[in-house]
Motif scaffolding. Structure first.
Motif, PDB file in Angstrom:
ATOM      1  N   ASP A 120      60.229  93.653  16.190  1.00  0.00           N
ATOM      2  CA  ASP A 120      59.579  94.889  15.920  1.00  0.00           C
ATOM      3  C   ASP A 120      61.027  96.077  16.153  1.00  0.00           C
ATOM      4  N   GLU A 121      62.001  95.456  16.217  1.00  0.00           N
ATOM      5  CA  GLU A 121      63.258  96.699  16.340  1.00  0.00           C
ATOM      6  C   GLU A 121      63.496  97.052  14.794  1.00  0.00           C
ATOM      7  N   PRO A 122      63.570  98.551  14.877  1.00  0.00           N
ATOM      8  CA  PRO A 122      63.795  99.001  13.774  1.00  0.00           C
ATOM      9  C   PRO A 122      65.200  98.770  13.154  1.00  0.00           C
ATOM     10  N   TRP A 123      65.394  98.729  11.738  1.00  0.00           N
ATOM     11  CA  TRP A 123      66.860  98.691  11.268  1.00  0.00           C
ATOM     12  C   TRP A 123      67.297  99.949  10.576  1.00  0.00           C
ATOM     13  N   PHE A 124      66.496 100.787  10.754  1.00  0.00           N
ATOM     14  CA  PHE A 124      66.896 102.272  10.411  1.00  0.00           C
ATOM     15  C   PHE A 124      65.793 103.060  10.978  1.00  0.00           C
ATOM     16  N   PRO A 125      66.024 104.454  11.159  1.00  0.00           N
ATOM     17  CA  PRO A 125      65.084 105.407  11.596  1.00  0.00           C
ATOM     18  C   PRO A 125      63.935 105.517  10.891  1.00  0.00           C
ATOM     19  N   CYS A 126      64.076 105.402   9.413  1.00  0.00           N
ATOM     20  CA  CYS A 126      62.953 105.668   8.621  1.00  0.00           C
ATOM     21  C   CYS A 126      62.908 104.929   7.341  1.00  0.00           C
TER      22      CYS A 126
END
Length: 235
Positions: A73-79
């Motif tokens: 669930d780690e994001p690869w970009f903030p949006c």
């Protein structure tokens, strides 16, 4: 020759998946996070939420970098594209395009603003598209001091709740809180805190103005005076 041999040794270790960068791990390259899709003479790095987010690099570019395992669930970009964001410079808009080189926002009214991707990240984007909080501070005159901590917040809460439902935002409202904030230099300040779901993120500016308008209407309804800012000159 020694330096060349050391460099070659490091590249061989990379090829064998025995070095500090490993396949299927997360690595930071040029300030952006990437998944190491394949280690080869030309390595493939992938960022799944960036358009054009697959790049090929010569192996030497990875020497000195360090990867790590990542969580699902780690994001690869903030949006993501179509998200609504507010940046540190005050810009509010919808993400229309995000690539490894640039991020383009559509602003209210339809104009577009473009940032280099690294500069966009330095603006600490606040993503409103899941849930967001709207904070509005409103001041009343000191003559209402006796009712400022209980009666005024309670009545303003009821007026706001009714107006939000009447304007069609009731289903998007998660939580509403109205409370006395502080005794300011020229006013008794009331804080309005409203949590909304991301479905009305594009209405963020309109909601802020609406809250100010409703607060003024409540003052007119109950006879609360809105003070002018008082400036004291000392000689």
């Amino acid at each position: 020759n020694l330096a060349f041999n050391q460099h070659g040794y490091l590249r061989v270790k990379l090829l064998l998946n025995l070095s500090t960068v490993r396949e299927n791990e997360r690595v930071i390259y040029n300030g952006l996070p990437w998944k190491v899709a394949a280690l080869n003479l030309y390595t493939r790095l992938h960022n799944p939420v960036l358009k054009g987010g697959m790049i090929r690099l010569p192996l030497r570019e990875l020497v000195g970098l360090q990867s790590r395992p990542f969580y699902k669930d780690e994001p690869w970009f903030p949006c993501q594209e179509n998200d609504w964001v507010i940046l540190a410079d005050g810009t509010f808009g919808m993400v229309a395009l995000q690539t490894p080189e640039m991020v383009q926002l559509v602003l209210p009214g339809g104009s577009r603003k473009t940032y280099p991707t690294i500069e966009f990240l330095r603006q600490h984007p606040n993503n409103l598209s899941d849930n967001f909080r709207l904070e509005v501070t409103f001041g009343i005159d000191y003559r209402h001091q006796a009712i400022s901590t209980q009666e005024v917040p309670e009545k303003l809460f009821n007026v706001l709740k009714e107006a939000i439902a009447k304007r069609g935002y009731g289903d998007a409202l998660i939580n509403l809180n109205v409370e006395f904030k502080e005794a300011g230099a020229s006013s008794l300040d009331i804080a309005i805190l409203a949590d909304f779901s991301g479905q009305v993120a594009k209405e963020y500016d309109d909601l802020a103005r609406m809250f100010q308008r409703i607060a003024v209407d409540a003052c007119n309804m109950y006879g609360w005076v809105i003070p002018f800012t008082q400036i004291t000159l000392h000689t």
